[in-house]
Scaffold this motif. Structure first.
Motif, PDB file in Angstrom:
ATOM      1  N   ASP A   1     -37.464 133.039 -37.592  1.00 53.20           N
ATOM      2  CA  ASP A   1     -38.244 132.388 -36.545  1.00 53.20           C
ATOM      3  C   ASP A   1     -37.634 131.018 -36.288  1.00 53.20           C
ATOM      4  O   ASP A   1     -37.244 130.321 -37.233  1.00 53.20           O
ATOM      5  CB  ASP A   1     -39.697 132.198 -36.971  1.00 53.20           C
ATOM      6  CG  ASP A   1     -40.472 133.500 -37.032  1.00 53.20           C
ATOM      7  OD1 ASP A   1     -39.964 134.529 -36.554  1.00 53.20           O
ATOM      8  OD2 ASP A   1     -41.596 133.480 -37.571  1.00 53.20           O
TER       9      ASP A   1
ATOM     10  N   THR B   1     -43.421 129.151 -39.126  1.00 53.60           N
ATOM     11  CA  THR B   1     -44.218 129.015 -40.330  1.00 53.60           C
ATOM     12  C   THR B   1     -43.754 127.801 -41.128  1.00 53.60           C
ATOM     13  O   THR B   1     -42.569 127.666 -41.413  1.00 53.60           O
ATOM     14  CB  THR B   1     -44.081 130.278 -41.200  1.00 53.60           C
ATOM     15  OG1 THR B   1     -44.443 131.405 -40.413  1.00 53.60           O
ATOM     16  CG2 THR B   1     -44.957 130.201 -42.426  1.00 53.60           C
TER      17      THR B   1
ATOM     18  N   ASN C   1     -39.745 129.352 -47.253  1.00 54.45           N
ATOM     19  CA  ASN C   1     -39.609 130.737 -46.806  1.00 54.45           C
ATOM     20  C   ASN C   1     -40.177 131.666 -47.876  1.00 54.45           C
ATOM     21  O   ASN C   1     -40.001 131.437 -49.062  1.00 54.45           O
ATOM     22  CB  ASN C   1     -38.127 131.133 -46.657  1.00 54.45           C
ATOM     23  CG  ASN C   1     -37.334 130.281 -45.743  1.00 54.45           C
ATOM     24  OD1 ASN C   1     -37.698 129.165 -45.414  1.00 54.45           O
ATOM     25  ND2 ASN C   1     -36.208 130.804 -45.335  1.00 54.45           N
TER      26      ASN C   1
END
Length: 119
Positions: A11, A59, A63
């Motif tokens: 992302d 986010t 990760n």
């Protein structure tokens, strides 16, 4: 059931920009030049494609999944990543001497660089 890893997707707020950055390190070819989704096709056999999808709000935080890259000369690979905009996050060494560096790409996605895994 036989499965293969065909793509790892990140992302990001700038899919073409981050794809170009990764292609420069992996030697892959950038495919799909829109702002929503871009892929880096692998330069050699056995490597998955990398996908980059634009999201408005990536986010935050660490990760949950990351890429481990093996290099013939890990120190040189780490320096090349850092010179092009990656950030060093951490260094780790196991008791048996296996060592790796955690880096973050220019958009904060963490990945690791070590000597190639042999087993």
């Amino acid at each position: 059931m036989d499965l293969t890893v065909s793509m790892v997707t990140f992302d990001t707020h700038d899919a073409p920009g981050l794809a170009t950055w990764w292609a420069g390190h992996l030697g892959g070819e950038v495919q799909g030049h829109d702002d929503e989704f871009v892929m880096v096709l692998p330069a050699g056999p056995g490597m998955p494609a990398f996908g980059f999808q634009r999201v408005d709000d990536p986010t935050p935080g660490k990760n949950r999944v990351h890429v481990d890259l093996g290099a013939d000369d890990p120190a040189r690979a780490v320096e090349a990543f850092v010179a092009s905009g990656a950030t060093r996050v951490a260094e780790h060494t196991l008791p048996d001497g296996f060592a790796w560096t955690v880096l973050a790409d220019p958009h904060g996605n963490q990945f690791c660089v070590s000597a190639a895994h042999t087993d």
